[in-house]
Design an enzyme around this catalytic site. Sequence first.
Site, PDB file in Angstrom:
ATOM      1  N   GLY A  67       3.452   8.251  10.068  1.00 44.34           N
ATOM      2  CA  GLY A  67       2.195   8.654   9.777  1.00 44.34           C
ATOM      3  C   GLY A  67       1.524   7.652   8.983  1.00 44.34           C
TER       4      GLY A  67
ATOM      5  CD  GLN B 184      -0.044   6.411   3.272  1.00 45.02           C
ATOM      6  OE1 GLN B 184      -0.211   6.757   4.413  1.00 45.02           O
ATOM      7  NE2 GLN B 184       1.279   6.164   2.850  1.00 45.02           N
TER       8      GLN B 184
ATOM      9  CB  CYS C 282       5.512   8.560   1.280  1.00 44.77           C
ATOM     10  SG  CYS C 282       3.562   8.291   1.483  1.00 44.77           S
ATOM     11  CG  LEU C 283       4.861   4.311   6.025  1.00 44.98           C
ATOM     12  CD1 LEU C 283       4.000   3.685   7.062  1.00 44.98           C
ATOM     13  CD2 LEU C 283       6.398   3.676   6.227  1.00 44.98           C
TER      14      LEU C 283
ATOM     15  CG  HIS D 169       3.013  13.342   4.169  1.00 46.62           C
ATOM     16  ND1 HIS D 169       4.144  13.286   3.593  1.00 46.62           N
ATOM     17  CD2 HIS D 169       2.529  12.225   4.210  1.00 46.62           C
ATOM     18  CE1 HIS D 169       4.385  12.118   3.036  1.00 46.62           C
ATOM     19  NE2 HIS D 169       3.337  11.513   3.249  1.00 46.62           N
ATOM     20  CD  GLU D 170       0.307  10.688   7.010  1.00 48.10           C
ATOM     21  OE1 GLU D 170      -0.365  10.113   6.123  1.00 48.10           O
ATOM     22  OE2 GLU D 170       1.796  10.534   6.932  1.00 48.10           O
TER      23      GLU D 170
ATOM     24  CG  HIS E 162      -1.353  10.286   2.182  1.00 48.61           C
ATOM     25  ND1 HIS E 162      -1.090   9.750   1.050  1.00 48.61           N
ATOM     26  CD2 HIS E 162      -0.360  10.292   2.636  1.00 48.61           C
ATOM     27  CE1 HIS E 162       0.266   9.147   1.045  1.00 48.61           C
ATOM     28  NE2 HIS E 162       0.753   9.570   2.126  1.00 48.61           N
TER      29      HIS E 162
HETATM   30 NI    NI Z   1       2.571   9.471   3.111  1.00 51.85          NI
END
Ligand code: NI
Length: 175
Positions: free
Chosen positions: A49, A54, A97-98, A139-140, A143
């Site tokens: 994701g 991000q 998470c990236l 989760h997304e 963000h």
């Molecule tokens: Ni994330």
Amino acid sequence: MPRMTLRNILLHPDPRLKKVCEPVADVDAKIRKLASDMLETMYDAPGVGLAGPQVGVMKRIFVIDCAEKDAAADPMVLINPQITWVSEGLNTYEEGCLSIPDMYEEVTRPEMVRMSYLDVDGKLHEDEFDELYATAVQHELDHLDGVLFIDHISKMKRAMITSKMKKLKKELARD
Ligand code: NI
């Protein structure tokens, strides 16, 4: 489909990861290009994701692909997503998470959610998500409201991860 470009992924801590994003006003060619770039960037990372902020785009858009390893790809783009229902039942998944690479912690969230969103053609959908998909979309969506998965864990663990990330960012800046 326009040529895709990899975008730079912001690392925590970054003020842009703590902001509430603006709705997408028009699902136009620019948004479609952004969605393609975000998918490419997510697959390249690799991750399941990736949300607008991000990659420094403060808009309500995210991409996911929660397909099993051996299954066909399942890229999804969710624009202006909104939760319309959550299950009473909860589920705990180890999340990463990236923007916080190589750090994983268990987070408990509703095990199923229904979400409305626009696709890349501006068409309205309402889908039910479960299992890994439910975790990923929550989760997304977080963000887009400036919330990271570490905001759901203990203060002590969050502080530890943040200090490790600050160190990592310093090292990366030196290279
Ligand atoms: Ni994330």
